[in-house]
Scaffold this motif. Structure first.
Motif, mmCIF file in Angstrom:
data_model
loop_
_atom_site.group_PDB
_atom_site.id
_atom_site.type_symbol
_atom_site.label_atom_id
_atom_site.label_comp_id
_atom_site.label_asym_id
_atom_site.label_seq_id
_atom_site.Cartn_x
_atom_site.Cartn_y
_atom_site.Cartn_z
ATOM 1 N N GLU A 128 0.833 -1.204 0.000
ATOM 2 C CA GLU A 128 0.000 0.000 0.000
ATOM 3 C C GLU A 128 0.865 1.250 0.000
ATOM 4 O O GLU A 128 1.814 1.360 0.795
ATOM 5 C CB GLU A 128 -0.915 0.021 1.215
ATOM 6 C CG GLU A 128 -1.833 1.239 1.249
ATOM 7 C CD GLU A 128 -2.880 1.155 2.341
ATOM 8 O OE1 GLU A 128 -3.290 2.219 2.839
ATOM 9 O OE2 GLU A 128 -3.282 0.023 2.685
ATOM 10 N N LEU A 129 0.541 2.173 -0.881
ATOM 11 C CA LEU A 129 1.249 3.454 -0.948
ATOM 12 C C LEU A 129 0.425 4.510 -0.224
ATOM 13 O O LEU A 129 -0.777 4.651 -0.463
ATOM 14 C CB LEU A 129 1.453 3.870 -2.411
ATOM 15 C CG LEU A 129 2.220 5.177 -2.637
ATOM 16 C CD1 LEU A 129 3.675 5.035 -2.198
ATOM 17 C CD2 LEU A 129 2.159 5.584 -4.103
ATOM 18 N N ILE A 130 1.065 5.244 0.686
ATOM 19 C CA ILE A 130 0.388 6.298 1.441
ATOM 20 C C ILE A 130 0.758 7.647 0.851
ATOM 21 O O ILE A 130 1.929 8.048 0.884
ATOM 22 C CB ILE A 130 0.795 6.261 2.928
ATOM 23 C CG1 ILE A 130 0.412 4.928 3.568
ATOM 24 C CG2 ILE A 130 0.174 7.417 3.692
ATOM 25 C CD1 ILE A 130 0.937 4.750 4.980
ATOM 26 N N ASP A 131 -0.205 8.336 0.295
ATOM 27 C CA ASP A 131 0.023 9.661 -0.296
ATOM 28 C C ASP A 131 -1.243 10.492 -0.167
ATOM 29 O O ASP A 131 -2.352 9.994 -0.401
ATOM 30 C CB ASP A 131 0.409 9.559 -1.772
ATOM 31 C CG ASP A 131 1.896 9.777 -1.999
ATOM 32 O OD1 ASP A 131 2.496 10.585 -1.264
ATOM 33 O OD2 ASP A 131 2.459 9.144 -2.911
ATOM 34 N N VAL A 132 -1.101 11.761 0.179
ATOM 35 C CA VAL A 132 -2.260 12.639 0.302
ATOM 36 C C VAL A 132 -1.847 14.056 -0.054
ATOM 37 O O VAL A 132 -0.727 14.489 0.251
ATOM 38 C CB VAL A 132 -2.847 12.603 1.733
ATOM 39 C CG1 VAL A 132 -1.808 12.990 2.777
ATOM 40 C CG2 VAL A 132 -4.089 13.496 1.847
ATOM 41 N N THR A 133 -2.730 14.776 -0.733
ATOM 42 C CA THR A 133 -2.486 16.186 -1.048
ATOM 43 C C THR A 133 -3.694 17.008 -0.619
ATOM 44 O O THR A 133 -4.826 16.520 -0.609
ATOM 45 C CB THR A 133 -2.240 16.406 -2.558
ATOM 46 O OG1 THR A 133 -3.372 15.923 -3.303
ATOM 47 C CG2 THR A 133 -0.978 15.693 -3.015
ATOM 48 N N PRO B 211 9.726 9.690 2.732
ATOM 49 C CA PRO B 211 9.321 8.775 1.664
ATOM 50 C C PRO B 211 10.097 7.460 1.731
ATOM 51 O O PRO B 211 11.312 7.441 1.899
ATOM 52 C CB PRO B 211 9.645 9.554 0.386
ATOM 53 C CG PRO B 211 9.501 10.990 0.802
ATOM 54 C CD PRO B 211 10.030 11.044 2.203
ATOM 55 N N GLY B 212 9.369 6.361 1.635
ATOM 56 C CA GLY B 212 9.979 5.040 1.710
ATOM 57 C C GLY B 212 9.837 4.374 3.065
ATOM 58 O O GLY B 212 10.075 3.164 3.199
ATOM 59 N N THR B 213 9.449 5.160 4.083
ATOM 60 C CA THR B 213 9.205 4.562 5.399
ATOM 61 C C THR B 213 8.087 3.523 5.280
ATOM 62 O O THR B 213 7.072 3.769 4.630
ATOM 63 C CB THR B 213 8.794 5.641 6.414
ATOM 64 O OG1 THR B 213 9.829 6.613 6.515
ATOM 65 C CG2 THR B 213 8.539 5.034 7.781
ATOM 66 N N SER B 214 8.286 2.346 5.903
ATOM 67 C CA SER B 214 7.297 1.280 5.756
ATOM 68 C C SER B 214 6.758 0.845 7.107
ATOM 69 O O SER B 214 7.436 0.935 8.135
ATOM 70 C CB SER B 214 7.895 0.082 5.015
ATOM 71 O OG SER B 214 9.000 -0.450 5.741
ATOM 72 N N VAL C 177 5.225 4.844 2.878
ATOM 73 C CA VAL C 177 4.998 6.279 2.760
ATOM 74 C C VAL C 177 5.506 6.776 1.407
ATOM 75 O O VAL C 177 6.631 6.479 1.000
ATOM 76 C CB VAL C 177 5.703 7.035 3.904
ATOM 77 C CG1 VAL C 177 5.560 8.538 3.735
ATOM 78 C CG2 VAL C 177 5.141 6.590 5.251
ATOM 79 N N GLY C 178 4.646 7.527 0.720
ATOM 80 C CA GLY C 178 5.002 8.072 -0.589
ATOM 81 C C GLY C 178 5.684 9.426 -0.495
ATOM 82 O O GLY C 178 6.142 9.861 0.579
ATOM 83 N N LEU C 179 5.709 10.133 -1.616
ATOM 84 C CA LEU C 179 6.480 11.378 -1.725
ATOM 85 C C LEU C 179 5.949 12.497 -0.843
ATOM 86 O O LEU C 179 6.690 13.423 -0.504
ATOM 87 C CB LEU C 179 6.511 11.843 -3.185
ATOM 88 C CG LEU C 179 7.263 10.923 -4.156
ATOM 89 C CD1 LEU C 179 7.151 11.467 -5.580
ATOM 90 C CD2 LEU C 179 8.725 10.801 -3.758
ATOM 91 N N THR C 180 4.666 12.455 -0.475
ATOM 92 C CA THR C 180 4.108 13.524 0.367
ATOM 93 C C THR C 180 4.395 13.315 1.849
ATOM 94 O O THR C 180 4.036 14.168 2.674
ATOM 95 C CB THR C 180 2.588 13.636 0.183
ATOM 96 O OG1 THR C 180 1.976 12.418 0.625
ATOM 97 C CG2 THR C 180 2.229 13.913 -1.265
ATOM 98 N N GLY C 181 5.022 12.185 2.184
ATOM 99 C CA GLY C 181 5.307 11.925 3.589
ATOM 100 C C GLY C 181 4.093 11.499 4.381
ATOM 101 O O GLY C 181 4.132 11.427 5.611
ATOM 102 N N GLY C 182 2.964 11.257 3.684
ATOM 103 C CA GLY C 182 1.748 10.855 4.365
ATOM 104 C C GLY C 182 0.977 12.006 4.975
ATOM 105 O O GLY C 182 0.016 11.805 5.714
ATOM 106 N N LYS C 183 1.401 13.236 4.654
ATOM 107 C CA LYS C 183 0.718 14.410 5.199
ATOM 108 C C LYS C 183 0.651 15.490 4.134
ATOM 109 O O LYS C 183 1.664 15.833 3.511
ATOM 110 C CB LYS C 183 1.456 14.936 6.437
ATOM 111 C CG LYS C 183 0.782 16.125 7.100
ATOM 112 C CD LYS C 183 1.487 16.510 8.396
ATOM 113 C CE LYS C 183 0.789 17.678 9.093
ATOM 114 N NZ LYS C 183 1.414 18.022 10.385
ATOM 115 N N GLY C 184 -0.554 16.039 3.911
ATOM 116 C CA GLY C 184 -0.733 17.130 2.957
ATOM 117 C C GLY C 184 -1.189 18.381 3.672
ATOM 118 O O GLY C 184 -1.800 18.315 4.746
#
Length: 337
Positions: free
Chosen positions: A74-79, A199-202, A215-222
């Motif tokens: 699962e990829l975590i990303d939010v904007t 990014p990359g933290t699992s 955790v994706g490029l947004t760090g999981g926080k937008g």
């Protein structure tokens, strides 16, 4: 006689065939739909390799490898994006002043998010007082008081589908002391409940179907900032008088006519609503019927469809909504007794 291609011709034919095949593959790839969130979390990907060889006695042998199976993590990303077209015009002392935001789940699984707000950001003229975050319950993208739901962290954290979006609102009270054209900003944050980090933290086992969440490029926080701008109109009200006596002069004697002029000038930004002026007929004078004017146009004394009226002891004129930079002028006449 059979024609046999030369080595150069054969090589050219093979190269042309390979390029044509690659072109077909590229075309197929371009025609395939694109999904921002990617393959859904928990999807199984399996494949098996095959090897063939010539048998000593003729014919072909085949052998297959073991099957390798993977599950998509699962990829975590939010904007978060501010969706108002520009500064939201607010009034000093105004309550429930609304900023609108879009929260988008860029991951590949449904995800719950915690929302938050920050108003003490610096770089603006004042700090708004955030009173609530509200979820767009009916999905129309517009704040509807009494319909949309007030957000309570941990109670109704929004769950957003992969590639899905919701609208959320920040409601604020603006300080009464704010000056005209002052600007202020407030920030909406959305944080993954499954985890944040570089990014990359699992996070093993917390993803959909028990897969790892990454955790994706947004760090999981937008986050995104929205802006308010104060519209503060003020009115300057000036009264003057001119006198015409029965002798063609300006002496203030019995029988002289006094013309009063009331000038209301609105300044600042925006407008003033329901502006009204009134003036009592002074003692020692008598109102001259039918003399009320607004911006040079005659008004009736009766309380009827036009803006003016004589009440028996005063004149009253409704100016309506007056934009800044506008002067409205009322006149009326009295006779000195």
């Amino acid at each position: 006689m059979r024609y046999q291609a030369s080595g150069a011709e054969s090589s050219a034919f093979v190269k042309k065939t390979v390029l044509a095949a690659l072109g077909a593959v590229a075309s197929a790839a371009l025609a395939a739909p694109a999904f921002a969130a990617g393959t859904p979390a928990g999807t199984t990907i399996s494949n098996t390799a095959t090897a063939t060889y010539d048998l000593p006695a003729g014919g072909t042998g085949t052998v297959t490898s073991n099957t390798v199976t993977l599950k998509v993590d699962e990829l975590i990303d939010v904007t978060v994006a501010w969706k108002d077209p520009g500064d939201v015009q607010g009034t000093a002392g105004g309550i429930n002043q609304v900023l609108s935001f879009t929260v988008t789940n860029g991951g590949n699984a449904s995800e719950a998010f915690t929302l938050g707000s920050i108003a003490a950001l610096g770089g603006d003229d004042f700090d708004p007082a955030v009173t609530s975050i509200v979820l767009d319950t009916n999905g129309n993208g517009v704040y509807d008081a009494g319909v949309d739901t007030i957000y309570v962290p941990g109670s109704n954290d929004p769950t957003i589908a992969a590639d899905g979006s919701i609208t959320a609102f920040i409601l604020s009270t603006l300080p009464a002391a704010a000056n005209d054209a002052n600007r202020a900003r407030a920030e909406l944050t959305a944080t993954s409940k499954k985890g944040t980090g570089t990014p990359g933290t699992s996070f093993a086992g917390v993803g959909t179907g028990g897969v790892t969440a990454v955790v994706g490029l947004t760090g999981g926080k937008g986050l995104a900032d929205g802006w308010y701008k104060i519209q503060k109109a003020a009115v300057a009200f000036v009264k003057t008088a001119s006198v015409a006596d029965p002798f063609g002069g300006t002496t203030q004697v019995p029988g002289a006519t006094v013309t009063y002029t009331l000038a209301a000038t609105v300044s600042g930004t925006g407008s003033l609503a329901n502006l009204k002026v009134s003036d009592a007929i002074p003692a020692g004078t008598t109102y001259k019927p039918g003399t009320i004017t607004l911006d040079g146009a005659a008004l009736t004394d009766a309380a009827d469809a036009d803006a003016g009226a004589f009440t028996g002891s005063a004149i009253a004129v409704g100016l309506g909504t007056v934009a800044t930079g506008t002067t409205k002028t009322v006149t009326f006449k009295v006779k000195i007794n």
